[in-house]
Design a protein around this motif. Sequence first.
Motif, PDB file in Angstrom:
ATOM      1  N   HIS A  20     -13.072 -23.910  20.385  1.00 18.34           N
ATOM      2  CA  HIS A  20     -12.736 -22.678  19.668  1.00 18.34           C
ATOM      3  C   HIS A  20     -14.026 -22.016  19.217  1.00 18.34           C
ATOM      4  O   HIS A  20     -14.977 -22.693  18.835  1.00 18.34           O
ATOM      5  N   ASN A  29     -10.541 -21.144  23.834  1.00 20.37           N
ATOM      6  CA  ASN A  29      -9.762 -20.198  23.020  1.00 20.37           C
ATOM      7  C   ASN A  29     -10.527 -18.889  22.893  1.00 20.37           C
ATOM      8  O   ASN A  29     -11.738 -18.879  22.628  1.00 20.37           O
ATOM      9  N   ASP A  67      -5.501 -17.303  21.918  1.00 24.19           N
ATOM     10  CA  ASP A  67      -5.399 -18.268  20.820  1.00 24.19           C
ATOM     11  C   ASP A  67      -3.962 -18.768  20.648  1.00 24.19           C
ATOM     12  O   ASP A  67      -3.726 -19.942  20.359  1.00 24.19           O
ATOM     13  N   ALA A  77      -2.580 -21.973  22.509  1.00 19.97           N
ATOM     14  CA  ALA A  77      -3.151 -23.301  22.268  1.00 19.97           C
ATOM     15  C   ALA A  77      -2.061 -24.366  22.115  1.00 19.97           C
ATOM     16  O   ALA A  77      -2.164 -25.463  22.680  1.00 19.97           O
ATOM     17  N   ILE A 106      -9.800 -31.767  20.972  1.00 26.07           N
ATOM     18  CA  ILE A 106     -10.236 -30.455  20.491  1.00 26.07           C
ATOM     19  C   ILE A 106     -11.636 -30.680  19.929  1.00 26.07           C
ATOM     20  O   ILE A 106     -11.839 -31.548  19.078  1.00 26.07           O
ATOM     21  N   THR A 117      -9.418 -22.563  13.254  1.00 28.43           N
ATOM     22  CA  THR A 117      -9.690 -23.991  13.432  1.00 28.43           C
ATOM     23  C   THR A 117      -8.655 -24.850  12.712  1.00 28.43           C
ATOM     24  O   THR A 117      -8.197 -25.871  13.244  1.00 28.43           O
ATOM     25  N   LEU A 120      -5.521 -25.218  14.704  1.00 27.74           N
ATOM     26  CA  LEU A 120      -5.716 -26.126  15.829  1.00 27.74           C
ATOM     27  C   LEU A 120      -5.663 -27.577  15.385  1.00 27.74           C
ATOM     28  O   LEU A 120      -5.128 -28.437  16.091  1.00 27.74           O
TER      29      LEU A 120
END
Length: 367
Positions: A174, A207, A235, A238, A250, A269, A272
Amino acid sequence: MDAVKQSLLFVIGVSVDKTKTSIQPVEWRDGRLCLLDQRRLPAETVWLTFDDANTVAHAIHDMVVRGAPAIGITAAYAVVLAARHAWNIAGVNWKQAMTAPIARLEASRPTAVNLKWALDKMSDLYLALPDEQAPEQQLLELAVQIHQSDIEANHQMGRLGAELIETGSQVMTHCNAGALATGGFGTALGVIRQGVAEGRIEHVHVNETRPWLQGARLTAWELLNENIACSLNADVAAASLMASGRISWIIVGADRIAANGDVANKIGTYGLAILAKYHRIGFMVVAPTSTIDWQLSDGDLIPIEQRSPAEVTQLAEKQIAPEGIDAVNPAFDITPASLIDVIVTEAGVVRQPTVETMKALQNGRNM
């Protein structure tokens, strides 16, 4: 050739291992600071040159350079420019003239702790110098050392992080935590570069990273330049990609890490990390120890930069939302340590970060 000249050659790219990456966003050339304008990538490669610390502060705020380590390195060189100017205008009273430019630099991006870390190191040095001594050369030597040490730390983190990844893995990243965000090589992308070189990583999911699109513009550009297999996703895709079962890790960078392992990183973040926990996917944060703010007990104390609503309502200065709509635009979010599997630093790997395991890192003990 003396040590300073050798270090300067390293910084401007002469000695960098080209098999790893040839990208460096910050260079010191002929007594001036040069920054690769990351706002123009990937369409154009444009270098801007600075000889004034105040304009460097504006460049940091305006995202000419971004990424916590790269911001810290840039600020260190800006102190050299400030000291040169202060000496030229004030002579033996030069230290008094340093206060304002240092304050402007520190205020330019409040979340990235590497900025303050570098400014503190440079300030400690200049305050210890005799008033009657021209400060530029000694400050330049320290700025070069900060730059070179960051590149070396990136390679060490790359090796440590890659060891955790199984052969044939697919990973997601990311924002941009690559060579462009550091002195060179990268934090999260440093692990990915090393993992690809060792055959551990076979594909990278990138991303896009709204609203500045650092993933789409910068990370994708870095990976394609090095022929690393990758694909770009929105995004919002994901979660679906994680559910497919293809992604093993990740891997992200950080702009500030609290003493308990909470992490401030690019907005998105946190989401995620929640998704990764649900899908039982490893979550790795890669950052140098200069990114750890040992003075902050937890992430609630990390200041979050709020940027212009126009970055959300516009795309490339074209209005994409109704005129007059308000927008919330935090540049970062906080990922709790409980959602993080490992924090990789050049000093070691912290597994399941807590106050205790972070203290072990601080004290140089096995984590």
